[in-house]
Design an enzyme around this catalytic site. Sequence first.
Site, short mmCIF file in Angstrom:
data_model
loop_
_atom_site.label_atom_id
_atom_site.label_comp_id
_atom_site.label_asym_id
_atom_site.label_seq_id
_atom_site.Cartn_x
_atom_site.Cartn_y
_atom_site.Cartn_z
N TRP A 127 3.37 -14.37 2.39
CA TRP A 127 2.52 -14.43 2.67
C TRP A 127 1.44 -15.50 3.25
CZ3 TRP A 127 0.23 -9.00 5.21
CH2 TRP A 127 0.93 -7.56 5.72
N GLU A 165 0.68 -0.96 -0.08
CA GLU A 165 0.21 0.14 -0.05
C GLU A 165 0.73 1.20 0.36
OE1 GLU A 165 -0.82 -2.23 1.47
OE2 GLU A 165 -2.52 -3.52 1.88
P1 AMP Z 1 3.87 -6.85 1.89
O1 AMP Z 1 2.96 -5.61 1.50
O2 AMP Z 1 4.01 -8.03 1.86
O3 AMP Z 1 4.86 -5.57 0.97
O4 AMP Z 1 3.59 -6.93 3.41
C1 AMP Z 1 3.96 -5.13 4.41
C2 AMP Z 1 4.15 -6.00 5.57
O5 AMP Z 1 5.09 -6.78 5.73
C3 AMP Z 1 4.55 -5.08 6.30
O6 AMP Z 1 2.96 -3.93 7.08
C4 AMP Z 1 5.21 -4.95 8.17
O7 AMP Z 1 4.12 -6.57 8.36
C5 AMP Z 1 5.91 -6.34 7.24
N1 AMP Z 1 7.27 -6.08 6.92
C6 AMP Z 1 7.92 -5.46 6.14
N2 AMP Z 1 9.48 -4.70 6.28
C7 AMP Z 1 9.15 -5.48 7.20
C8 AMP Z 1 10.57 -5.20 7.95
N3 AMP Z 1 11.70 -3.91 7.84
N4 AMP Z 1 10.71 -5.89 9.23
C9 AMP Z 1 9.43 -6.30 10.15
N5 AMP Z 1 8.18 -6.20 9.14
C10 AMP Z 1 8.44 -6.06 7.63
#
Ligand code: AMP
Length: 551
Positions: free
Chosen positions: A452, A334
């Site tokens: 995920w 997002e």
């Molecule tokens: P996505 O939209 O699949 O890229 O996932 C986003 C989510 O990944 C975020 O809301 C976080 O929960 C997790 N996320 C992304 N980068 C990190 C990071 N460096 N450390 C911990 N969680 C992360």
Amino acid sequence: MQSPLRGQMMDMPLLISSFMQHAARHFPTTEIVSRRLEGDIHRYTYRDAEARMRQLASALEARGIDMGERVGTLAWNGYRHMEVYYAVGGKGSVVHTINPRLHPEQIAWIVNHAEDKMLCFDLSFLAIIEAIAPHCPTVKTWVAMCDADRMPQSNVVSLVCYEQLLAEGRKDWQWPEFDERSAVGLCYTSGTTGNPKGALYAHRSTVLHAYAASLPDAMRLSAKDVVLPVVPMFHVNAWGLPYAAPLVGAKLVFPGAQLDGKSLYELFESEGVTFSAGVPTVWQGLLAYVKDHLCKFSTFRRTVIGGSACPPAMIETFRDYYYVEVIHAWGMTELSPLGTLAQLQSKHNKLSVLQQQKLLEKQGHVIYGIDMKIVNDQYEDLPWDGTSFGNLLVRGPWVIQSYFKGEGGDPLITDAQGRRWFPTGDVATIDEDGYMQITDRSKDVIKSGGEWISSIDLENLAVAHPAVVQAAVIGVAHPKWDERPLLVVVKRPGADLTREDMIRFYQGKVAKWWIPDDVQFVESIPLGATGKILKTKLREQFSNYELPGST
Ligand code: AMP
């Protein structure tokens, strides 16, 4: 009210085609190098690439792909995928990148929701194409991204060869100008609750994001760099690198499907890669390879790691043994996706190495364009003291305003000052210097190798088994994949149900890598006041649990 005096500067829309026009004119001989599925290395220049992109755009136009219409891709990182990005987006249509690791049923659902009119795919995904084609009536053309002499036979779907399609286009076709707020890309989130939702990026948001991503305290990109995006182009546009690299004139190297340590290391060395980006899991493979083979990197100097929390030991290993700087980053689909990156400021020079290290382990500081804050459940602001944690909210010109087709209603919330914010679903602290650290995620998704897995989907399937009364799925730590799903089950009294039965039950219903690694049978599953499963409690219960084969 008086109206402001209008500026008298050129009013040029911010369009992604400008990146390639810029690179072709000002970095004409800089290379884009790709490891192809065929195993060979393809190389050409920004000038050659831009010419082919225009020709492809013209061919798409001739085939009736109108402005705003979606073209799907199921492809690895490679020059043809990059050509599709620019040809589709640059002509005013929308490139819809699809994650091939999803189950074919989910892919078909997404293609139908996006109403893709054409779908371009790498040959390794032919089986997926054949499985979904009968269920995707909007797709009129299936394009195999290969040379004419590599065209596969299919009894299920009529295929068009990418090279033949491109040859149908005119070489003198020129990039059009249109409103910079037009859509350019579509990427679906994993749909942790309900169906996946689409983030629809605009030209303007994509250009601004690429500018910001290149800044010195972000990815620090320049024409001196050789950039190898390990993060897939189906994962939030490879974090914007296919746009940022031509913006700065960096050489690009695409690894194709071979993401194992050996293949990556060889490409890093042969092409002089200086910068890369990817999720923690992929670096485990590379680090294991260089350790086992006593290799050193000749040119690789820094990498952005994000998507899930980067283990501190990985930052140290890269720095102390391989002289590679890790820039820990946080972002989301997002957010296009970059939100924060961890780098030091001049005032941190006086800190001890340990204190500096602690800062660099955080998810980092916002880049210009993104604002953030943490709030409690009543949306009241929480202090930036590095210890108070709360719901992380963000806003900015490359943060979504609503999901594609308005799915899920209005995702934003309004604060007391009337400002609109996007609730990330993450829980974080922010310190006095504005460094953010994710402490938890409010969602219960399981992150396996940067991808995920929806626990709800797995639970829904489990309770469909006649011998299951109740089921919960939680992520448990795994040394290679970060997390893997563990299924916790309450059996029907007297039922004869084994771990193997349960695992077999998932086969064919979800992608293979979604299937839980293990099953635990329990008397009861803890429930909250409203009847919801208390995942936090369950995680505590299994906090010392070791999956079979994980040690
Ligand atoms: P996505 O939209 O699949 O890229 O996932 C986003 C989510 O990944 C975020 O809301 C976080 O929960 C997790 N996320 C992304 N980068 C990190 C990071 N460096 N450390 C911990 N969680 C992360």
